[in-house]
Design a protein around this motif. Structure first.
Motif, mmCIF file in Angstrom:
data_model
loop_
_atom_site.group_PDB
_atom_site.id
_atom_site.type_symbol
_atom_site.label_atom_id
_atom_site.label_comp_id
_atom_site.label_asym_id
_atom_site.label_seq_id
_atom_site.Cartn_x
_atom_site.Cartn_y
_atom_site.Cartn_z
ATOM 1 N N LEU A 191 0.954 -1.239 0.108
ATOM 2 C CA LEU A 191 0.080 0.166 0.055
ATOM 3 C C LEU A 191 0.628 1.422 0.020
ATOM 4 O O LEU A 191 0.616 2.149 -0.746
ATOM 5 N N CYS A 192 1.835 1.213 0.710
ATOM 6 C CA CYS A 192 3.003 2.375 0.815
ATOM 7 C C CYS A 192 3.512 2.592 -0.702
ATOM 8 O O CYS A 192 3.639 3.700 -1.091
ATOM 9 N N LEU A 193 3.871 1.293 -1.209
ATOM 10 C CA LEU A 193 4.498 1.332 -2.552
ATOM 11 C C LEU A 193 3.620 1.850 -3.762
ATOM 12 O O LEU A 193 4.009 2.904 -4.328
ATOM 13 N N ALA A 194 2.254 1.771 -3.616
ATOM 14 C CA ALA A 194 1.461 2.224 -4.555
ATOM 15 C C ALA A 194 1.126 3.778 -4.321
ATOM 16 O O ALA A 194 0.778 4.523 -5.429
ATOM 17 N N SER A 195 1.145 4.454 -3.080
ATOM 18 C CA SER A 195 0.846 5.443 -2.798
ATOM 19 C C SER A 195 1.913 6.393 -2.571
ATOM 20 O O SER A 195 1.842 7.430 -2.098
ATOM 21 N N LYS A 196 3.122 6.015 -2.809
ATOM 22 C CA LYS A 196 4.564 6.683 -2.574
ATOM 23 C C LYS A 196 4.836 7.127 -1.248
ATOM 24 O O LYS A 196 4.775 8.416 -1.015
ATOM 25 N N ASN A 197 4.511 6.296 -0.181
ATOM 26 C CA ASN A 197 4.557 6.411 1.237
ATOM 27 C C ASN A 197 5.763 5.532 1.791
ATOM 28 O O ASN A 197 6.069 4.538 1.140
ATOM 29 N N PHE A 198 5.945 5.692 2.959
ATOM 30 C CA PHE A 198 6.794 4.668 3.772
ATOM 31 C C PHE A 198 6.296 4.810 5.049
ATOM 32 O O PHE A 198 5.785 5.820 5.606
ATOM 33 N N SER A 199 6.778 3.521 5.848
ATOM 34 C CA SER A 199 5.946 3.571 7.263
ATOM 35 C C SER A 199 7.047 3.661 7.994
ATOM 36 O O SER A 199 8.398 3.086 7.807
ATOM 37 N N ARG A 200 6.909 3.730 9.188
ATOM 38 C CA ARG A 200 8.092 3.816 10.557
ATOM 39 C C ARG A 200 7.130 3.391 11.471
ATOM 40 O O ARG A 200 6.242 3.790 12.140
ATOM 41 N N LEU A 201 7.648 2.058 12.145
ATOM 42 C CA LEU A 201 7.208 1.791 13.509
ATOM 43 C C LEU A 201 7.631 2.664 14.629
ATOM 44 O O LEU A 201 8.510 3.209 14.803
ATOM 45 N N ILE A 202 6.223 2.938 15.454
ATOM 46 C CA ILE A 202 6.589 3.917 16.680
ATOM 47 C C ILE A 202 6.653 2.930 17.827
ATOM 48 O O ILE A 202 7.395 3.087 18.655
ATOM 49 N N ASP A 203 5.528 1.988 17.989
ATOM 50 C CA ASP A 203 5.781 0.979 19.060
ATOM 51 C C ASP A 203 4.980 -0.265 18.555
ATOM 52 O O ASP A 203 4.868 -0.557 17.201
ATOM 53 N N GLU A 204 4.905 -1.257 19.266
ATOM 54 C CA GLU A 204 4.205 -2.560 18.910
ATOM 55 C C GLU A 204 2.861 -2.501 18.234
ATOM 56 O O GLU A 204 2.395 -3.351 17.492
ATOM 57 N N LYS A 205 2.313 -1.458 18.487
ATOM 58 C CA LYS A 205 1.093 -1.300 17.918
ATOM 59 C C LYS A 205 0.682 -0.104 17.070
ATOM 60 O O LYS A 205 -0.440 0.562 17.105
#
Length: 709
Positions: A191-205
């Motif tokens: 989903l991030c790939l298709a929308s030109k975003n990236f994700s970063r984990l903040i905590d376990e949830k």
């Protein structure tokens, strides 16, 4: 007299026995025939009989090493024939002869699938993110058609019990996507790939979604620091190569070298650090080692035959003795000469010797060195002496005079055996040898006693198998001389002339023969992992802001690329970054500021105006960075320095119409010199940028604060 001769003969025999031990001679003969057990037995006996004689101990050591190499070659041959039991026995016998050779032990352990050899580093574990999501392994069964991006993330979060946060520049665009049969991590990544975003984990949830832009990557991406201790390669030699391999389009890795520990410390994303670790493991291999046996022999055959009558004087002389007392001055008066008596005359005839002489020579071994070296490194061996060779120059006694004062200098010439070998070990268990062998000797003395030096030299490149012996010969010198001595006239008479002459025939043949045998002791330790490629995420396609790279689903990528882009989307912001942003430097020292360009838009031409305080720092030089090299080698680069007003202009333009630079890089590196204590700033006072078709766009910039103490 007979007793004295007998005593001298016995003393000579005893001296000969003491000089050359019989056991040593037998061992040498057995070694030449490669009968190692016999050779070692005789050498041990010679060492026990003469424990203070170092020659016998060295011969014993040489025989043991040679025997170990011989059985090592036999073990490798048996291993190639899949005769495991015989090969193991040969390996063990090689170890019994040369127990200190760890390479044989390591090779035996690898062959028998034994424990890890001593000194081999354990495989390093890849870095993992300190925070991991706690979600179930249940796959997602969701499809979305023209749905808002935020609502898709919310649906995923509700399904997995994960809370999504969004950056302030997050754009909620409509998207059609199929996430059926995906795990939660795969669904977020795609989903991030298709929308030109990236994700970063903040905590376990908790996960935050951020636009995939260079500045946002620098702001949100997780960084890791890891130190790699190198064992075989120099850390400084691989620093630049490593930086190029793990460099991304928006930043270069931070690499620190410790010369003392020969270590590399890297600060970057976990993906980049893991990639660096794999590269360093692939590069940090021990070089191969070889032992080279050389036998340098001078085969000299000198045959001389001397036959015939040798006259000690080649003339017949006569004299008149006269009668009575000879005058004191040796002169006779004519009236006193009496020619009637034969007793007044004397004649001297030459003494004749009958010669039956013949001599012959045999082979002489000059040297038999054993050289051990590392692959692709020079091995040098020199044994001989330095001979002074005079060199005379003439200088004037006074300035402007005639050069007539001799000054003698001495140059020392190496005379002996000079060997230079550079081995290169191949994966096929073959060795390429770059040879340079020079044999020099003194052939005599020339004018004023200056030594005459003869030289035989071989330069060659050969490739041999492990344990293969090659013979290099042909350095031949062949002389044949025949001389006739006798009485003129009489010596020319057929058959009878031999009674009045002596014939001497000399044949001098000299040939230098070289035998060379390489033995591979250690090869480069390659594993199955080294043959596998390293797969790296394409820059800008990774949907994760930390952790390892994930595979990309080809079917999904094709579907996402087919999705049309929203017409209202505009290019991301562009930046001019001065790095470092803050630093402190003492007075009188040089420091560098890099001008880095980061832009998602294509740049056709770019001009950057910079300002600085000339009372604090003086700009010495502007070096072109790597940004322009994306367009080719000859790219127009502009630089103008004005230290009086504290201004500098740099820029470049594309030499090809319609072609520009995308992504960014280092535009230039500024070299300053601190001139006075104080605080100052290096700022971007203006930027002019156009695309390949001439459309202008804007850049944002920062400043670099400088403190001179």
């Amino acid at each position: 007299m007979k007793k004295i001769f007998a005593l001298a003969l016995v003393a000579g025999l005893l001296w000969g026995c003491a000089a050359l031990n019989r056991s040593y001679r037998q061992g040498n003969e057995a070694e030449m025939n490669r009968m190692w057990d016999e050779a070692i037995k005789y050498y041990e006996k010679a060492s026990l009989e003469s424990p203070t004689e170092s020659v016998y101990r060295l011969a014993l050591m040489r025989a043991r090493i040679s025997a170990g190499l011989a059985f090592l070659q036999e073990a490798r041959a048996l291993a190639g024939q899949n005769k495991k039991d015989e090969a193991v026995a040969a390996y063990k016998k090689a170890l019994s002869y040369d127990p200190m050779n760890r390479a044989i032990l390591a090779e035996l352990e690898v062959y028998t699938a034994g424990p890890q050899a001593p000194g081999v580093k354990a495989e390093e574990k890849p870095l993992e993110a300190p925070v991991k999501l706690k979600v179930s392994a249940e796959k997602v069964q969701l499809k979305f058609a023209d749905a808002a991006l935020r609502s898709i993330f919310q649906a995923l979060g509700k399904h997995a019990g994960i809370n999504f946060l969004y950056d302030e520049q997050f754009r909620d665009v409509p998207l059609t996507i199929d996430l059926t049969d995906r795990t939660f991590e795969q669904a977020v990544s795609f989903l991030c790939l298709a929308s030109k975003n990236f994700s970063r984990l903040i905590d376990e949830k908790t996960v935050i979604i951020v636009p995939d832009q260079p500045m946002k990557r620098l702001q949100y991406e997780l960084n890791a620091i890891r130190t790699f201790y190198l064992s075989n390669i120099n850390a400084q030699e691989v620093q630049n190569s490593l930086a190029m391999m793990i460099r991304t389009q928006y930043k270069a890795p931070s690499i620190i070298i410790d010369k003392t520990l020969n270590s590399i410390t890297i600060r970057d994303t976990p993906t980049a650090v893991n990639l660096a670790g794999k590269l360093l493991r692939a590069w940090d291999k021990s070089k191969g080692e070889v032992i080279i046996d050389l036998e340098i022999m001078e085969v000299s055959r000198i045959k001389m035959r001397k036959f015939g009558i040798d006259l000690n004087q080649n003339s017949i002389s006569g004299r008149y003795s006269g009668g009575g007392t000879a005058p004191t001055d040796g002169w006779f008066g004519l009236k006193d000469i009496d020619l009637s008596k034969g007793t007044n005359f004397q004649i001297s005839l030459p003494t004749a010797y009958l010669n039956f002489l013949q001599t012959d020579a045999d082979t002489k071994i000059i040297a038999q060195p054993r050289l051990r070296g590392v692959g692709s490194e020079d091995i040098k061996y020199m044994v001989g002496q330095k001979v002074p060779v005079p060199q005379t120059t003439f200088t004037p006694f006074a300035a402007g005079g005639v050069s007539q004062q001799p000054i003698v200098n001495y140059n020392y010439q190496d005379v002996g055996i000079d060997v230079k070998i550079k081995p290169r070990i191949h994966a096929e268990r073959e060795v390429t040898l770059e040879l340079e062998i020079k044999i020099t000797s003194i052939a005599g003395a020339g004018i004023a006693g200056i030594p005459i030096i003869t030289t035989r030299e071989v330069k060659n490149v050969i490739r041999l198998k492990d344990g293969e012996t090659n013979l290099l010969a042909g350095l031949l010198k062949d002389e044949e001389r025949r001389s006739l001595k006798g009485i003129a006239g009489l010596s020319d008479i057929p058959l009878l002339g031999n009674l009045f002459s002596s014939t001497e025939t000399s044949i001098d043949q000299t040939d230098v023969i070289l035998t060379i045998t390489p033995y591979i002791i250690r090869t480069v330790s390659l594993t199955d992992e080294d043959a596998q490629p390293l797969w790296v995420d394409v820059e800008g396609l990774s949907g994760s802001g930390g952790g390892d790279a994930r595979p990309v689903d080809e079917e999904y990528v094709g579907e996402a690329e087919a999705e049309p882009e929203p017409e209202e989307e505009t290019p991301g912001r562009s930046f001019i970054v001065l790095n470092p942003a803050n630093f402190e430097v003492p007075k009188g020292r040089e420091f560098r500021i890099s001008v880095e360009v980061r832009s998602e838009a294509e740049i056709g031409s770019l001009t950057v105006n910079l300002g600085f305080d000339p009372q604090i720092a003086r700009l010495k030089e502007v070096s072109e960075g790597g940004l322009g090299r994306q367009l080719g080698e000859k790219v127009p680069f502009l630089k103008n320095i004005d230290n009086s007003s504290g201004a500098c202009t740099i820029g470049l333009s594309s030499p090809t119409v319609g072609k520009g630079i995308r992504g960014g890089g280092i535009l230039a590196v500024l070299v300053f010199e601190s001139v006075a204590p104080g605080d100052g700033a290096i700022t971007v006072t203006g930027v002019t940028a156009n695309g390949p078709t001439g459309q202008p766009f804007q850049f944002e910039s920062n400043e670099s604060r400088v403190t001179v103490r």
